[in-house]
Design an enzyme around this catalytic site. Structure first.
Site, PDB file in Angstrom:
ATOM      1  N   LYS A 123      28.886  19.200  53.747  1.00  8.35           N
ATOM      2  CA  LYS A 123      27.836  17.925  54.180  1.00  8.35           C
ATOM      3  C   LYS A 123      28.860  16.732  54.407  1.00  8.35           C
ATOM      4  CE  LYS A 123      25.728  14.033  51.952  1.00  8.35           C
ATOM      5  NZ  LYS A 123      25.666  13.582  50.746  1.00  8.35           N
ATOM      6  N   ASP A 142      21.275  16.549  53.351  1.00  9.20           N
ATOM      7  CA  ASP A 142      21.221  15.723  52.195  1.00  9.20           C
ATOM      8  C   ASP A 142      19.835  15.912  51.594  1.00  9.20           C
ATOM      9  OD1 ASP A 142      19.435  14.088  53.451  1.00  9.20           O
ATOM     10  OD2 ASP A 142      20.322  12.259  52.906  1.00  9.20           O
TER      11      ASP A 142
END
Ligand code: SF4
Length: 216
Positions: A123, A142
């Site tokens: 991420k 997310d």
């Protein structure tokens, strides 16, 4: 509803792009290294809180050497209010040390290299590559992207890496960088975690979860 997932994804993109023309990375930064630090700090913390902390932090710590030189205690105190400050301090110090040792103090531009920095997962790497360098290496997943992808029927997975794989198969590569921003804006304003505002949603007629939240 549009049964074909790819066609549904294309329609979702079209509508969200129109609804959020100003969608952007909410973490304040002026270069790739600052974005790397801000993204590490953003784990389990709001972007607003991170921006408050980095407003001071980035004036005090100008580059990786400053984070390496700081004592652990000092850095922990400087980032304490973002939560999980001990782990974040370890990650920032490890990443800074490796940047200096291996990459001449510069943030590398590939997923493989970024993943070798301490505490940097896909991420964070995707955020930095996409938003600092404009490189579409994957799709940022997310909490908002996870929740909306599930509600919109784009994935059945709960693991972020698996959700990302599903999304990269559905979202055209040219939208990989912006897609998470549109989803995050929608997740914050309409498809809220606890009480989605389905009757105000531009995706209502193509969302398989609409009927779960709105009584007929
Ligand atoms: S219809 Fe409801 S559940 Fe579906 S995307 Fe919109 S707000 Fe979220």
């Amino acid at each position: 509803m549009i049964p074909d997932k790819k066609k549904r994804t294309a329609e979702i993109i079209k509508r969200l792009k129109k609804a959020y023309p100003d969608a952007h990375c909410a973490l304040n930064h002026t270069n790739a290294f600052e974005l790397l630090i801000a993204t590490i700090l953003s784990a389990q913390c709001t972007d607003e809180r991170v921006n408050i902390v980095t407003a001071t932090l980035f004036r005090k710590y100008l580059g990786p050497q400053d984070y390496v030189d700081a004592t652990t205690e000092e850095l922990e105190n400087d980032i304490r209010s973002t939560g999980f400050f001990r782990n974040k301090t370890k990650s920032i110090k490890a990443a800074s040390a490796r940047l200096l040792e291996v990459y001449g103090g510069e943030v590398p531009k590939t997923m493989g290299e970024l993943l070798t920095l301490g505490g940097v997962a896909r991420k964070t790497a995707n955020v930095v590559l996409g938003n600092a360098f404009g490189i579409a290496s994957g799709v940022v997943v997310d909490t908002h992207v996870s929740r909306l992808s599930q509600r919109l029927g784009l994935t059945k997975n709960e693991n972020a890496d698996k959700i990302e794989k599903d999304l990269t198969e559905l979202v055209p590569k040219k939208h990989w960088i912006m897609f998470p921003h549109w989803m995050i804006f929608h997740g914050r304003q309409i498809c809220i975690a606890r009480k989605p505002r389905c009757t105000k949603c531009v995706l209502a007629d193509i969302c398989p979860s609409y009927k779960l939240f709105v009584q007929p």
